[in-house]
Design a protein around this motif. Structure first.
Motif: not given
Length: 369
Positions: A27-41, A232-245
């Motif tokens: 979550x800290x990395x995502x906050x630092x990058x400030x990319x929350x929607x349709x990103x790398x995660x 408007x139905x997009x999986x956000x980066x925080x959820x994607x990161x948690x699921x990838x963890x």
């Protein structure tokens, strides 16, 4: 009530505790990058779930229900069309059909496995039928070889509802890879669950994947160009990161569920009740462990008195829900009987044998006095 530690249906605190620091760092990395929607995660998770399903494409979205709606829209299913669905499952399966303007046609389920009865599907096909949505209920795959053969025979599309069954399969093939599209839910209690809602559609078809990318993003494939009515139905980066963890541990989680199921069978196998069954070659991942028994309500009350959770999935079949123009109980007798007798017991990867022994002891005492 006897003083014991409560046993919940699912223990999300125990589940997330080993991953806490890794998730917080992510979550800290995502906050630092400030990319929350349709990103790398999100893109990485799409690739991982697609690969697990044995297909090329994954498209993340906001929920499992949205995944079903998007899949139906991608197949151009709408007003005037009929979609065959099982009556014994969560409401979202049929609800998605109604949301796209089509008509859900309910069919009964198999008395042993609780998934769609193939002969009932065939009897329900009309000139308006466009698709079938088999549900892999409780973590057990539906009879996909027979359903796919029937679909091909009648020129129908197949959308798999995999919400309860990520990682399940038949032979060497995983759910999500049998039909035209497979739909997953990442609701927190699922076998792969996030810290909120989330979903995904997987497919082997590049054209369908492209349609899904636009449909989930306001009908847009190019910024500020909106070609169709979308969502408007997009999986956000925080959820994607948690699921990838969690994702690297999915096989372990499912193995834990299967071990818990084996313990239940060991401790309950001699009682007068119906335990979950799997056809040969089917890989069950036990999203739920569901009994069928005559004294359901008495057992449920006894468990509650001992601080043990249980749940009824599902007390009202779809064909009797008010939102669908209810049908006669005679249309789906197996589902009617299940609704009166099924009881799901606590099921999660961290469940210990001593907890299952305690649950079984309450059930044994209740049934035998």
């Amino acid at each position: 009530m006897t003083q014991h530690t409560a046993i919940p249906m699912v223990d999300l605190r125990a589940h997330f505790a080993p991953l806490r620091e890794e998730i917080l760092a992510g979550m800290g990395k995502i906050l630092d990058q400030a990319g929350f929607i349709l990103g790398d995660q999100g893109r990485a998770l799409e690739a991982e779930v697609a690969d697990l399903s044995g297909v090329a494409y994954g498209v993340g979205c906001a929920s499992g229900t949205d995944a079903l709606m998007l899949a139906l829209r991608a197949l151009d299913i709408g007003p005037g069309d009929e979609v065959i669905v099982p009556t014994f499952t969560f409401i979202a399966t049929a609800e998605a059909v109604l949301h796209v303007g089509a008509t859900p046609v309910f069919v009964d389920v198999d008395a042993r496995f609780y998934t769609m009865e193939v002969t009932a599907i065939e009897a329900a096909i009309t000139s308006r039928t466009k698709a079938i949505i088999p549900v892999h209920l409780y973590g057990l795959p539906a009879d996909m070889p027979a359903i796919m053969a029937l679909a091909h025979q009648h020129g129908l599309r197949v959308v798999e509802d995999c919400a309860q069954a990520i990682g399940a399969g038949i032979g060497g093939q995983r759910v999500g890879g049998f039909g035209d599209l497979g739909c997953f839910s990442f609701f927190p209690s699922k076998n792969l669950g996030g810290a909120g809602d989330g979903g995904m559609v997987v497919t082997a078809d590049a054209a369908l994947a492209r349609k899904l990318h636009g449909l989930r993003n306001h009908g847009s494939w190019q910024t500020y160009h909106h070609d169709v009515l979308g969502y408007n139905s997009r999986l956000d980066e925080v959820q994607a990161m948690i699921l990838r963890t969690e994702f690297p541990h999915l096989a372990t989680y499912n193995a834990g569920r299967r071990q818990a199921a084996a313990w239940y069978v060991q401790h309950l196998g001699d009682l007068d009740l119906q335990l979950p069954e799997s056809p040969p070659g089917y890989h069950h991942v036990f999203h739920q462990f569901t009994l069928r028994l005559h004294a359901r309500d008495i057992v449920k009350a006894a468990l509650h008195a001992e601080g043990i959770a249980s749940a009824i999935y599902y007390p009202i079949p779809g064909h009797r829900q008010k939102m669908f123009a209810p049908q006669s109980p005679a249309c789906c007798p197996v589902a009617e009987g299940l609704a009166e007798r099924v009881l799901s017991l606590p099921m999660f990867p961290e469940l210990r044998e001593e907890q299952i022994a305690r649950i079984a002891a309450v059930i044994r005492r209740t049934l035998h006095g």
